[in-house]
Design a protein around this motif. Structure first.
Motif, PDB file in Angstrom:
ATOM      1  N   HIS A 213      52.293  50.719  35.923  1.00 41.72           N
ATOM      2  CA  HIS A 213      51.776  52.120  35.190  1.00 41.72           C
ATOM      3  C   HIS A 213      52.763  53.194  36.105  1.00 41.72           C
ATOM      4  CE1 HIS A 213      48.533  50.419  33.166  1.00 41.72           C
ATOM      5  NE2 HIS A 213      48.226  49.412  34.296  1.00 41.72           N
ATOM      6  N   GLY A 214      53.323  53.888  35.249  1.00 41.43           N
ATOM      7  CA  GLY A 214      54.115  55.141  35.956  1.00 41.43           C
ATOM      8  C   GLY A 214      53.168  55.998  36.546  1.00 41.43           C
ATOM      9  N   LEU A 215      53.599  56.680  37.637  1.00 43.40           N
ATOM     10  CA  LEU A 215      52.943  57.779  38.285  1.00 43.40           C
ATOM     11  C   LEU A 215      53.647  59.034  38.645  1.00 43.40           C
ATOM     12  CD1 LEU A 215      50.465  56.977  40.335  1.00 43.40           C
ATOM     13  CD2 LEU A 215      52.060  57.083  42.419  1.00 43.40           C
ATOM     14  N   HIS A 216      52.764  59.928  38.473  1.00 46.75           N
ATOM     15  CA  HIS A 216      53.148  61.351  38.544  1.00 46.75           C
ATOM     16  C   HIS A 216      53.700  61.821  39.973  1.00 46.75           C
ATOM     17  CE1 HIS A 216      52.811  65.685  39.043  1.00 46.75           C
ATOM     18  NE2 HIS A 216      53.446  65.708  38.155  1.00 46.75           N
ATOM     19  N   LEU A 217      54.785  62.307  39.960  1.00 45.49           N
ATOM     20  CA  LEU A 217      55.548  62.824  41.064  1.00 45.49           C
ATOM     21  C   LEU A 217      55.548  64.296  41.187  1.00 45.49           C
ATOM     22  CD1 LEU A 217      56.749  61.203  43.676  1.00 45.49           C
ATOM     23  CD2 LEU A 217      58.936  61.327  42.512  1.00 45.49           C
TER      24      LEU A 217
ATOM     25  N   VAL B 194      58.423  56.381  40.223  1.00 39.31           N
ATOM     26  CA  VAL B 194      57.697  55.665  40.978  1.00 39.31           C
ATOM     27  C   VAL B 194      56.501  54.954  39.965  1.00 39.31           C
ATOM     28  CG1 VAL B 194      55.643  55.648  42.912  1.00 39.31           C
ATOM     29  CG2 VAL B 194      57.654  57.056  42.775  1.00 39.31           C
ATOM     30  N   ALA B 195      56.008  53.946  40.039  1.00 38.11           N
ATOM     31  CA  ALA B 195      54.972  53.032  39.335  1.00 38.11           C
ATOM     32  C   ALA B 195      54.014  52.006  40.188  1.00 38.11           C
ATOM     33  CB  ALA B 195      55.600  52.296  38.254  1.00 38.11           C
ATOM     34  N   VAL B 196      52.870  51.927  39.457  1.00 44.02           N
ATOM     35  CA  VAL B 196      52.263  51.087  40.192  1.00 44.02           C
ATOM     36  C   VAL B 196      51.674  49.899  39.675  1.00 44.02           C
ATOM     37  CG1 VAL B 196      49.675  50.897  41.347  1.00 44.02           C
ATOM     38  CG2 VAL B 196      51.052  53.165  41.520  1.00 44.02           C
TER      39      VAL B 196
ATOM     40  N   TRP C 134      41.944  55.670  48.656  1.00 45.41           N
ATOM     41  CA  TRP C 134      43.128  55.836  48.198  1.00 45.41           C
ATOM     42  C   TRP C 134      44.037  56.438  49.227  1.00 45.41           C
ATOM     43  CZ3 TRP C 134      44.459  60.755  49.373  1.00 45.41           C
ATOM     44  CH2 TRP C 134      43.402  61.779  49.706  1.00 45.41           C
ATOM     45  N   GLN C 135      45.244  56.692  48.793  1.00 42.47           N
ATOM     46  CA  GLN C 135      46.611  57.144  49.492  1.00 42.47           C
ATOM     47  C   GLN C 135      47.525  57.975  48.749  1.00 42.47           C
ATOM     48  OE1 GLN C 135      48.675  53.837  51.165  1.00 42.47           O
ATOM     49  NE2 GLN C 135      49.630  53.512  49.226  1.00 42.47           N
ATOM     50  N   ARG C 136      48.149  58.550  49.295  1.00 44.90           N
ATOM     51  CA  ARG C 136      49.313  59.228  48.587  1.00 44.90           C
ATOM     52  C   ARG C 136      50.660  58.887  49.431  1.00 44.90           C
ATOM     53  NH1 ARG C 136      47.845  63.420  44.920  1.00 44.90           N
ATOM     54  NH2 ARG C 136      45.783  64.319  45.526  1.00 44.90           N
ATOM     55  N   TYR C 137      51.761  58.839  48.590  1.00 44.77           N
ATOM     56  CA  TYR C 137      53.023  58.577  49.375  1.00 44.77           C
ATOM     57  C   TYR C 137      53.862  59.789  49.145  1.00 44.77           C
ATOM     58  CZ  TYR C 137      52.676  53.389  49.536  1.00 44.77           C
ATOM     59  OH  TYR C 137      52.179  52.156  49.944  1.00 44.77           O
TER      60      TYR C 137
ATOM     61  N   VAL D 207      55.507  64.181  46.700  1.00 44.00           N
ATOM     62  CA  VAL D 207      54.251  63.728  46.943  1.00 44.00           C
ATOM     63  C   VAL D 207      53.658  63.128  45.583  1.00 44.00           C
ATOM     64  CG1 VAL D 207      52.034  64.124  47.514  1.00 44.00           C
ATOM     65  CG2 VAL D 207      53.906  65.525  48.733  1.00 44.00           C
ATOM     66  N   THR D 208      53.267  61.770  45.591  1.00 46.00           N
ATOM     67  CA  THR D 208      52.632  61.291  44.552  1.00 46.00           C
ATOM     68  C   THR D 208      51.279  61.574  44.142  1.00 46.00           C
ATOM     69  OG1 THR D 208      51.976  59.212  45.797  1.00 46.00           O
ATOM     70  CG2 THR D 208      54.168  59.293  45.186  1.00 46.00           C
ATOM     71  N   ASP D 209      50.764  61.227  43.094  1.00 44.59           N
ATOM     72  CA  ASP D 209      49.284  60.946  42.842  1.00 44.59           C
ATOM     73  C   ASP D 209      48.714  60.122  43.784  1.00 44.59           C
ATOM     74  OD1 ASP D 209      49.548  63.121  41.050  1.00 44.59           O
ATOM     75  OD2 ASP D 209      49.325  61.863  39.125  1.00 44.59           O
ATOM     76  N   ARG D 210      47.351  60.075  43.724  1.00 51.20           N
ATOM     77  CA  ARG D 210      46.669  59.124  44.548  1.00 51.20           C
ATOM     78  C   ARG D 210      46.836  57.657  43.999  1.00 51.20           C
ATOM     79  NH1 ARG D 210      40.694  61.595  45.798  1.00 51.20           N
ATOM     80  NH2 ARG D 210      41.481  63.592  46.842  1.00 51.20           N
TER      81      ARG D 210
END
Length: 631
Positions: free
Chosen positions: A398-402, A385-387, A373-376, A407-410
């Motif tokens: 899929h939307g990503l929590h910010l 942000v979405a993945v 994993w990583q975080r941006y 800092v993003t989720d993993r």
């Protein structure tokens, strides 16, 4: 201390000498990976050498001495238990502080085990993600060959709170290792007794020696002046540029919302973020480690990136806690520098070149990375942000929590090595409506601090101005190309574009094939081009066929004159054909050798034996020629 006879101590000493490599390998496995390879090797040897009991208990008056014998099993159990306790103490904060081993000590050299392959690297990453107790359980099981009951007893005596949980976790880790943990742990990468030797940074060492000599001379001169009658100390000299660069108070801090008011939308427009952005002690430590890394510091640099100290105060981008690691990120105009400080462990410095970044390539940076994993940390102009999975082009992102600090989720990491490529995570960065209309940017991680920007272009637009890879044609093109990105990992890539430069009807009604030139641009300049032939496929993620590639070339870039590829293709009737297609300025194709044919068009299809030698050349309007890229 337990009551031990002189014979016990002698047996322990004999066992330590006889089984020294086994004990050092066990200590090396249990020690925290964050220590750095050099320090970890020396510490493993030091712990084993300290594992011998200090003294024997005094024998009561009239008692007979213990019988000596060749059996050293009891002695080995004793030094193994002590080695395990010392190694576990380096990660257990509830235990008393651990003294650094005084021996061995190496000056001017760096020691590290031999590098392994992809399987060893995968196991090393998996080990770094589990507690020391799990590594100890795996070592007792796979290195020492102990049965579960015996391993459980050793772990309990060593102070492990839950030996059963540690053994279960070790079993799960072993099952996830395809090549088998036992075979991999016996490899050279995990052997601290067989090491490579390299010098430390000779230039920096010389600079430190000169600086120390200069400081001693200044102090001596000051003492002499102060001792003279009426002597007055000289005025303090102005700080040099190098000294100013290490002053946390001089760090550049971009004002919030600067990105709205500037035409330079890149890393220079990032404001400082993170809860520790005002922690002068943390910032000072990070700057000093950057300027003069202490022994054991892990230094990672992207291809073509300098690790030189700061020449002037850099810009602060972030300072805060990320997954129990204190992280500071600087930008000096040309490089991103990430300082990672695990609690109680040796820090890591990561350098990446980012000169001439723009809105797309400065949209995010890797703020933290773990096992899979990583975080941006995303740019201030990114509104969402979405993945998405590049191998599933029709699936919605899929939307990503910010977090409020950007800092993003993993985010899952793309697959590495030569294993299966069943998915490829990419991140969509949606820009703020406050900027002039700009489509979402697609990026993916290839191991560097700055993620790689993915782009797309189709004929006749050409490669000079590729667009964003966010529409259906772009996503379907990348679905058949994504897995080729694995070969670019860690090579300092800035962006990769897919250019569909030709569409060719296949003979005998075989459908329509696409010819794609996949070009990777690096931050340091040179590019890599790869031509891929993509016939009709059963699934959207079916990979194409690589028809040719070239490195250090302008092909498929804004300054390339043309591109040409050729493949052999078999129709359903069994007939083999030579297919060729050109893009850019190619307006004709000639085939010579065992096959002779020509076409006054950018595509050609001619029957040809599968193994018939042929040379394919493209014609340019000005009379020049280009040759087909070779696989």
């Amino acid at each position: 201390m337990d009551e031990r006879t002189r014979a016990d101590v002698e047996r322990a000493e004999a066992a330590l000498v006889e089984h020294y490599p086994h004990l050092v390998r066990l200590a090396h496995l249990v020690l925290p990976p964050s220590m750095g390879r050099h320090r970890k090797v020396l510490t493993a040897h030091g712990l084993v050498q300290r594992a011998l009991p200090w003294r024997a208990a005094r024998r009561a008056a009239g008692a007979l001495p213990a019988q000596r014998g060749p059996d050293t099993a009891a002695g080995y159990d004793l030094v193994r238990q002590r080695t395990l306790e010392l190694a576990l103490a380096y990660e257990d904060r509830r235990r008393p502080a651990v003294l650094l081993p005084t021996v061995p000590f190496v000056w001017g050299l760096r020691l590290f085990p031999r590098a392994g392959g992809a399987d060893e690297l995968a196991l090393d990453q998996a080990l770094s993600a589990v507690p020391a107790a799990v590594r100890a359980a795996l070592g007792l099981w796979q290195l020492e060959g102990l049965e579960p009951e015996a391993a459980r007893a050793v772990l309990a005596r060593a102070g492990v709170a839950d030996p059963d949980a540690a053994l279960r976790a070790a079993g799960q880790l072993d099952r996830r290792t395809g090549a088998g943990a036992a075979a991999l742990l016996a490899a050279g990468e995990f052997d601290p007794c067989t090491v490579h030797v390299r010098p430390t940074d000779l230039l920096r060492r010389r600079q430190r020696a000169r600086a120390a000599a200069a400081l001693a001379a200044v102090l001596a001169a000051g003492a002499v002046v102060a001792a003279l009658p009426g002597g007055q100390p000289a005025a303090r000299p102005a700080p040099t540029a190098a000294q100013q660069a290490l002053d946390p108070g001089r760090l550049l801090r971009t004002p919030n919302e600067e990105w709205v008011r500037t035409s330079r939308v890149d890393f220079t427009a990032w404001p400082p973020r993170g809860r520790q952005a005002g922690d002068r002690r943390l910032l000072g430590r990070a700057l000093r480690v950057w300027a003069a890394p202490p022994p054991g510091t892990r230094i990672v640099a992207a291809a073509g990136t300098s690790t030189r100290p700061p020449a002037e105060p850099p810009r602060l981008l972030y300072a805060g806690l990320i997954d129990n690691v204190m992280v500071v990120v600087f930008h000096d105009g040309e490089r991103l520098v990430r300082y990672a400080e695990p609690e109680g462990a040796t820090p890591t410095l990561h350098f990446a070149r980012t000169d001439n970044a723009d809105l797309a390539t400065a949209g995010a940076l890797v703020i933290g990375r773990g096992n899979g994993w990583q975080r941006y940390l995303i740019a201030p102009w990114v509104a969402g942000v979405a993945v998405r999975d590049l191998l599933a082009p029709d699936a919605p992102p899929h939307g990503l929590h910010l977090a409020p600090d950007g800092v993003t989720d993993r985010i899952p990491l793309p697959p590495a090595g030569g294993g299966p490529c069943g998915h490829w995570p990419a991140t969509e960065l949606r820009t703020s409506a406050r900027l002039e209309s700009h489509p979402a940017v697609l990026v993916t991680d290839l191991g560097d601090l700055a993620p790689v920007h993915l782009a797309y272009a189709a004929a006749p637009a050409g490669p000079a101005a590729p667009g964003e890879a966010n529409g259906a044609p772009a996503l379907h093109s990348w679905a058949r190309t994504a897995c080729t990105l694995r070969s670019l990992r860690g090579t300092g890539v800035r962006s990769v574009s897919n250019w569909v430069y030709a569409r060719q009807p296949l003979p005998e009604g075989g459908g329509t094939a696409e010819w794609v030139c996949n070009r990777a641009e690096t931050w340091r300049g040179p590019g890599r081009a790869m031509v891929q032939f993509e016939p009709p496929a059963a699934g959207p993620a079916d990979p194409g066929r690589i028809a040719g590639r070239a490195t250090g070339t302008a092909v498929c870039g804004p300054y390339g004159r043309g591109v040409l590829g050729g493949v052999r293709w078999q129709a359903e009737s069994g007939t083999w054909y030579l297919l060729a297609a050109g893009g850019g300025r190619v307006d004709g194709i000639d085939v010579t050798g065992g096959v002779r044919a020509g076409a006054d068009a950018p595509t050609l299809a001619v029957p040809a034996a599968r193994d018939a030698p042929a040379e394919v050349t493209g014609r340019l309007p000005d009379g020049g020629t280009v040759r087909a890229l070779q696989p």
